[in-house]
Design a protein around this motif. Structure first.
Motif, mmCIF file in Angstrom:
data_model
loop_
_atom_site.group_PDB
_atom_site.id
_atom_site.type_symbol
_atom_site.label_atom_id
_atom_site.label_comp_id
_atom_site.label_asym_id
_atom_site.label_seq_id
_atom_site.Cartn_x
_atom_site.Cartn_y
_atom_site.Cartn_z
ATOM 1 N N ILE A 89 -75.045 45.223 -0.113
ATOM 2 C CA ILE A 89 -75.904 44.135 -0.629
ATOM 3 C C ILE A 89 -75.727 44.264 -1.580
ATOM 4 O O ILE A 89 -76.560 45.736 -2.235
ATOM 5 N N THR A 90 -76.262 43.073 -2.848
ATOM 6 C CA THR A 90 -76.604 44.013 -4.250
ATOM 7 C C THR A 90 -76.470 42.642 -5.387
ATOM 8 O O THR A 90 -76.434 41.628 -5.349
ATOM 9 N N LEU A 91 -77.121 42.881 -6.508
ATOM 10 C CA LEU A 91 -77.543 41.839 -6.883
ATOM 11 C C LEU A 91 -76.234 40.847 -7.649
ATOM 12 O O LEU A 91 -75.158 41.206 -7.496
ATOM 13 N N ALA A 92 -77.010 39.864 -7.626
ATOM 14 C CA ALA A 92 -75.290 39.202 -8.227
ATOM 15 C C ALA A 92 -74.167 39.255 -9.388
ATOM 16 O O ALA A 92 -73.278 39.242 -9.634
ATOM 17 N N GLN A 93 -75.467 39.906 -10.055
ATOM 18 C CA GLN A 93 -74.986 40.624 -11.817
ATOM 19 C C GLN A 93 -73.455 41.413 -11.406
ATOM 20 O O GLN A 93 -72.251 41.151 -12.376
ATOM 21 N N SER A 94 -73.215 42.183 -10.297
ATOM 22 C CA SER A 94 -72.613 43.066 -10.443
ATOM 23 C C SER A 94 -71.168 42.861 -9.417
ATOM 24 O O SER A 94 -70.090 42.856 -9.448
ATOM 25 N N VAL A 95 -71.401 41.379 -8.914
ATOM 26 C CA VAL A 95 -70.022 41.165 -8.374
ATOM 27 C C VAL A 95 -69.704 39.624 -9.149
ATOM 28 O O VAL A 95 -68.766 38.396 -8.937
ATOM 29 N N LEU A 96 -70.159 38.979 -10.394
ATOM 30 C CA LEU A 96 -70.722 37.915 -11.206
ATOM 31 C C LEU A 96 -70.295 38.374 -12.752
ATOM 32 O O LEU A 96 -69.526 37.837 -13.127
ATOM 33 N N ASN A 97 -71.700 38.724 -12.892
ATOM 34 C CA ASN A 97 -71.770 38.795 -14.370
ATOM 35 C C ASN A 97 -70.653 39.795 -14.771
ATOM 36 O O ASN A 97 -69.739 39.574 -15.877
ATOM 37 N N ASN A 98 -70.294 41.244 -13.815
ATOM 38 C CA ASN A 98 -70.290 42.082 -14.948
ATOM 39 C C ASN A 98 -68.660 41.859 -15.979
ATOM 40 O O ASN A 98 -67.274 42.946 -16.064
ATOM 41 N N GLN A 99 -67.561 40.554 -14.224
ATOM 42 C CA GLN A 99 -66.540 41.202 -14.673
ATOM 43 C C GLN A 99 -66.455 40.034 -15.614
ATOM 44 O O GLN A 99 -65.092 39.785 -16.728
ATOM 45 N N PHE A 100 -67.795 39.488 -15.991
ATOM 46 C CA PHE A 100 -67.227 38.785 -17.916
ATOM 47 C C PHE A 100 -67.801 40.520 -18.939
ATOM 48 O O PHE A 100 -67.988 39.758 -20.300
ATOM 49 N N LEU A 101 -68.429 41.193 -18.436
ATOM 50 C CA LEU A 101 -69.758 41.850 -19.304
ATOM 51 C C LEU A 101 -68.195 43.013 -19.594
ATOM 52 O O LEU A 101 -68.578 43.783 -20.202
ATOM 53 N N PHE A 102 -67.766 43.766 -18.967
ATOM 54 C CA PHE A 102 -66.910 44.672 -18.823
ATOM 55 C C PHE A 102 -65.585 44.194 -18.872
ATOM 56 O O PHE A 102 -64.678 43.303 -17.872
ATOM 57 N N LEU A 239 -84.787 20.996 -19.545
ATOM 58 C CA LEU A 239 -83.678 21.700 -20.251
ATOM 59 C C LEU A 239 -82.993 21.274 -18.498
ATOM 60 O O LEU A 239 -83.360 22.630 -17.673
ATOM 61 N N PRO A 240 -82.727 20.439 -18.130
ATOM 62 C CA PRO A 240 -81.991 19.831 -17.138
ATOM 63 C C PRO A 240 -80.167 20.552 -16.965
ATOM 64 O O PRO A 240 -79.803 20.820 -15.559
ATOM 65 N N GLN A 241 -79.751 21.277 -17.354
ATOM 66 C CA GLN A 241 -78.470 21.833 -17.806
ATOM 67 C C GLN A 241 -78.198 22.912 -16.665
ATOM 68 O O GLN A 241 -79.281 23.515 -16.379
ATOM 69 N N PRO A 242 -77.173 23.042 -16.477
ATOM 70 C CA PRO A 242 -76.467 23.967 -15.399
ATOM 71 C C PRO A 242 -76.938 25.065 -15.317
ATOM 72 O O PRO A 242 -77.326 25.990 -14.756
ATOM 73 N N GLU A 243 -76.936 25.179 -17.097
ATOM 74 C CA GLU A 243 -77.117 27.073 -17.820
ATOM 75 C C GLU A 243 -78.472 27.467 -17.052
ATOM 76 O O GLU A 243 -78.479 28.780 -16.908
ATOM 77 N N PHE A 244 -79.612 26.891 -17.079
ATOM 78 C CA PHE A 244 -81.172 26.938 -16.965
ATOM 79 C C PHE A 244 -81.248 27.058 -15.040
ATOM 80 O O PHE A 244 -82.237 27.530 -14.969
ATOM 81 N N LYS A 245 -80.259 26.702 -14.542
ATOM 82 C CA LYS A 245 -80.144 26.908 -12.934
ATOM 83 C C LYS A 245 -80.654 28.151 -12.849
ATOM 84 O O LYS A 245 -80.768 28.388 -11.493
ATOM 85 N N PRO A 246 -79.313 28.948 -12.698
ATOM 86 C CA PRO A 246 -78.865 29.865 -11.545
ATOM 87 C C PRO A 246 -80.530 31.092 -11.454
ATOM 88 O O PRO A 246 -81.420 30.783 -12.863
ATOM 89 N N THR A 247 -80.841 32.063 -10.912
ATOM 90 C CA THR A 247 -81.394 33.050 -10.934
ATOM 91 C C THR A 247 -81.449 34.784 -9.904
ATOM 92 O O THR A 247 -79.774 34.069 -9.254
ATOM 93 N N GLU A 303 -68.685 30.381 -6.409
ATOM 94 C CA GLU A 303 -66.924 29.518 -7.264
ATOM 95 C C GLU A 303 -67.984 28.153 -8.339
ATOM 96 O O GLU A 303 -67.537 28.574 -9.547
ATOM 97 N N SER A 304 -69.275 27.967 -8.386
ATOM 98 C CA SER A 304 -69.831 26.704 -8.914
ATOM 99 C C SER A 304 -70.407 27.874 -10.118
ATOM 100 O O SER A 304 -70.706 26.995 -11.195
ATOM 101 N N LEU A 305 -70.787 29.416 -9.469
ATOM 102 C CA LEU A 305 -71.452 29.755 -10.892
ATOM 103 C C LEU A 305 -70.630 30.475 -12.252
ATOM 104 O O LEU A 305 -71.188 30.708 -13.089
ATOM 105 N N TYR A 306 -69.762 30.753 -11.287
ATOM 106 C CA TYR A 306 -68.707 31.404 -12.656
ATOM 107 C C TYR A 306 -68.116 30.365 -13.473
ATOM 108 O O TYR A 306 -67.909 31.792 -14.585
ATOM 109 N N PRO A 307 -67.595 29.441 -13.443
ATOM 110 C CA PRO A 307 -67.565 29.209 -15.229
ATOM 111 C C PRO A 307 -68.887 28.786 -15.856
ATOM 112 O O PRO A 307 -69.109 29.117 -17.465
ATOM 113 N N VAL A 308 -70.060 28.593 -15.640
ATOM 114 C CA VAL A 308 -71.603 28.331 -15.819
ATOM 115 C C VAL A 308 -71.712 30.337 -16.220
ATOM 116 O O VAL A 308 -71.837 30.292 -17.454
#
Length: 321
Positions: A89-102, A239-247, A303-308
């Protein structure tokens, strides 16, 4: 002698076969949480482990494995035996953002894991120090056209950092990012006026907003919060852009080779646990919103959040290598 040895061998084989065919689960389960003990995420993991344990009839032991922005524990979850006795069980960052940050990760989030469910999401609030003359997002944007805005985040590559960088680019604002080692010191500096605005969690912001020390301008995500029913979402604020929707969401995963029947059992149990009154009351106090969606929907959201998120990281120039 030979007969006795043969009998012992057959008995041992029968015992092994019986154990191998024992219904899942037949022994304790480990739930890895790749961040330190304490805090909303750890409390969520333990609350969920308690509810799932009741339904599965086996203890679920929360194993905190912090370090390297969640990489250490997440990697352990990916390498675990795919038998259903180790879940992550993890925050989204470890399986989503980290692949772009590292540049390199010891796991491939999209291939090494099967999604079980999204557990809950964190309610993040765009919050301002009352010393700046703004009460709404449009007022903040207008004020920012003539003033430099110092905005804080709880770390490089965090939601607050990436969203602020995107807003600066979108609206051509002079936003200066100030990174902190955690939310608590960030909020203290926001109260003190060292920074002007920041995204922060409901649980942290609420007492200061009620006491007049902070002002809440908008809510990230797609719905308003019961604690702040008059505060609009970012989309409602213009600010309706999808970049502002993730939590900030919490995800449950298992190694991808885990058998389908075990994944189904875990999904059913996790969703029932998340829907329970006991669990929801526990996380409501933390300002978290329960989700408990299907494994299919959890994967689709990823998968929808990946490109965002990829765009946000690239735009911000954030890197943790």
């Amino acid at each position: 002698m030979f007969k006795a040895l043969l009998a012992a061998t057959l008995l041992s084989a029968a015992s092994f076969a019986a154990h191998a065919q024992a219904p899942y689960p037949s022994r304790p389960i480990t739930m890895i949480y790749p961040y330190p003990a304490g805090g909303a995420g750890d409390t969520t993991a333990r609350a969920l482990a308690e509810q799932m344990s009741k339904r599965l009839g086996q203890p679920i032991i929360v194993d905190n494995r912090p370090g390297a922005s969640g990489i250490i524990g997440t990697s352990a979850g990916a390498r675990a035996n795919p038998d259903g006795y180790t879940i992550l069980i993890t925050l989204a960052q470890s399986v989503l953002n980290n692949q772009f940050l590292f540049k390199k990760l010891p796991y491939n989030p999209g291939k090494d894991f099967s999604f079980i469910t999204e557990v809950c999401s964190a309610s993040l609030l765009l919050t301002a120090n009352p010393s700046i003359p703004v009460k709404t997002v449009p007022e903040l944007l207008a004020w920012g056209k003539a003033h430099r805005i110092n905005y804080g985040s709880w770390g490089v590559g965090s939601y607050g950092h990436l969203t602020g960088a995107y807003l600066a680019d979108l609206k051509r604002l002079d936003l200066v990012h100030v990174a902190y080692k955690g939310e608590a010191p960030m909020v203290q500096d926001l109260i003190g006026g060292q920074i002007n605005v920041a995204f922060a969690s409901l649980a942290t912001v609420k007492p200061f907003a009620e006491g007049g020390k902070l002002r809440v301008l908008a809510v990230a995500g797609e719905r308003r919060l019961p604690g702040f029913p008059d505060v609009p979402t970012l989309a409602e604020a213009g600010l309706p852009q999808p970049e502002f929707k993730p939590t900030g969401s919490f995800m449950m995963l298992v190694p991808s080779a885990t058998p389908p029947e075990i994944r189904s059992r875990l999904e059913e149990t996790a969703r029932a646990s998340i829907a329970s009154k006991e669990f929801q009351e526990r996380i409501a106090a933390l300002g978290l919103v329960p989700i408990g969606n299907s494994a299919k929907d959890a994967r689709a959201n990823y998968e929808s959040l990946y490109p965002v998120q990829k765009r946000l990281v690239e735009l911000s120039g954030a890197s943790l290598d």
